[in-house]
Design a protein around this motif. Sequence first.
Motif, mmCIF file in Angstrom:
data_model
loop_
_atom_site.group_PDB
_atom_site.id
_atom_site.type_symbol
_atom_site.label_atom_id
_atom_site.label_comp_id
_atom_site.label_asym_id
_atom_site.label_seq_id
_atom_site.Cartn_x
_atom_site.Cartn_y
_atom_site.Cartn_z
ATOM 1 N N ASP A 68 9.772 3.845 -0.003
ATOM 2 C CA ASP A 68 9.685 3.989 1.546
ATOM 3 C C ASP A 68 8.260 2.888 1.558
ATOM 4 O OD1 ASP A 68 9.546 5.210 4.589
ATOM 5 O OD2 ASP A 68 8.710 3.406 3.642
ATOM 6 N N GLU A 69 7.508 1.997 1.274
ATOM 7 C CA GLU A 69 7.059 1.117 1.993
ATOM 8 C C GLU A 69 6.189 0.860 3.370
ATOM 9 O OE1 GLU A 69 6.284 -2.287 -0.865
ATOM 10 O OE2 GLU A 69 8.431 -2.106 -0.580
ATOM 11 N N SER A 70 7.234 1.501 3.867
ATOM 12 C CA SER A 70 6.872 1.273 5.070
ATOM 13 C C SER A 70 5.744 1.292 6.183
ATOM 14 C CB SER A 70 7.194 2.118 6.617
ATOM 15 O OG SER A 70 7.219 2.598 6.517
ATOM 16 N N GLY A 71 4.467 1.868 4.901
ATOM 17 C CA GLY A 71 3.468 2.208 6.084
ATOM 18 C C GLY A 71 2.666 0.836 5.339
ATOM 19 N N MET A 72 2.529 0.165 4.881
ATOM 20 C CA MET A 72 1.569 -0.467 3.722
ATOM 21 C C MET A 72 0.979 -2.254 4.871
ATOM 22 S SD MET A 72 1.117 -0.294 0.607
ATOM 23 C CE MET A 72 1.281 -1.005 -0.337
ATOM 24 N N PRO A 73 -0.042 -1.586 5.581
ATOM 25 C CA PRO A 73 -0.054 -2.435 5.977
ATOM 26 C C PRO A 73 -0.326 -3.883 6.093
ATOM 27 C CG PRO A 73 -2.368 -1.349 4.939
ATOM 28 C CD PRO A 73 -0.822 -0.886 4.581
ATOM 29 N N ASN A 74 -0.470 -4.375 5.002
ATOM 30 C CA ASN A 74 -0.223 -5.690 4.534
ATOM 31 C C ASN A 74 0.058 -6.542 3.416
ATOM 32 O OD1 ASN A 74 -2.526 -6.190 4.116
ATOM 33 N ND2 ASN A 74 -3.096 -5.656 5.721
ATOM 34 N N ASN A 75 -0.024 -7.486 3.208
ATOM 35 C CA ASN A 75 0.842 -7.432 1.999
ATOM 36 C C ASN A 75 -1.321 -7.794 0.824
ATOM 37 O OD1 ASN A 75 -0.732 -10.089 2.309
ATOM 38 N ND2 ASN A 75 0.914 -11.375 2.413
ATOM 39 N N ARG A 76 -2.058 -7.742 1.424
ATOM 40 C CA ARG A 76 -3.211 -7.486 0.588
ATOM 41 C C ARG A 76 -3.165 -6.177 0.211
ATOM 42 N NH1 ARG A 76 -7.413 -6.444 3.338
ATOM 43 N NH2 ARG A 76 -6.916 -5.987 5.611
ATOM 44 N N PHE A 77 -2.479 -5.469 0.377
ATOM 45 C CA PHE A 77 -2.346 -3.858 -0.454
ATOM 46 C C PHE A 77 -1.016 -3.827 -1.717
ATOM 47 C CE2 PHE A 77 -4.631 -1.214 1.344
ATOM 48 C CZ PHE A 77 -5.580 -1.567 3.373
ATOM 49 N N LEU A 78 -1.094 -3.468 -2.948
ATOM 50 C CA LEU A 78 -0.255 -3.736 -3.936
ATOM 51 C C LEU A 78 -0.434 -1.977 -4.446
ATOM 52 C CD1 LEU A 78 1.555 -4.875 -5.372
ATOM 53 C CD2 LEU A 78 0.143 -5.923 -6.491
#
Lengths: 110, 115
Positions: B56-66
């Motif tokens: 589950d990666e629904s909380g990742m704020p945007n694509n700057r986070f990997l």
Amino acid sequence: ELKVEQNPLFLSMQEGKNYTIYCNYSTTSDRLYWYRQDPGKSLESLFVLLSNGAVKQEGRLMASLDTKARLSTLHITAAVHDLSATYFCAVDQDTDKLIFGTGTRLQVFP
Amino acid sequence: EAGVTQFPSHSVIEKGQTVTLRCDPISGHDNLYWYRRVMGKEIKFLLHFVKESKQDESGMPNNRFLAERTGGTYSTLKVQPAELEDSGVYFCASSQDWSYNSPLHFGNGTRLTVT
């Protein structure tokens, strides 16, 4: 969307006094957790409450859960300085993530 | 038993730079989570690994986070490029399985400051 509200956000209390921290959540939840965090440290699990009317106690802390009211309380009895920390409640809906409250920063002074 | 360890404990970087946070879960814990607390607000879920897979990666704020967890052991969270609003404390947690009798064990967190 499940939301969790804690109050108060900040609590300054004298040693020996009693107080209660409140945790309200917006939809039904399977489990409610209380955590403690000391500055710069990890979150330490205090209690897990699983059912309506559940009450758990550890030392000067007692947690209870009312699922009908969607409310949990963390009661502090005869506070001591060592209880100074930030306390978080969190709930989940049988999913893989916890939804946390904003935390209550407790400061106990002599 | 060693607990969840996170590195570094603090990081100060300039806007636009890259930072990589590392988390070593408790040995044998298949579940690994990342959470973030921004500016004294609530702690928010970012993502959940089961072994090496993103559950589950629904909380990742945007694509700057990997986030990665190669081999299902330690995990890294890279922020590239960092923005001011990324400042906060990033917590990692692990558990054996998702049940009430397998609580989350949290690390001490990484305090990230973006200037």
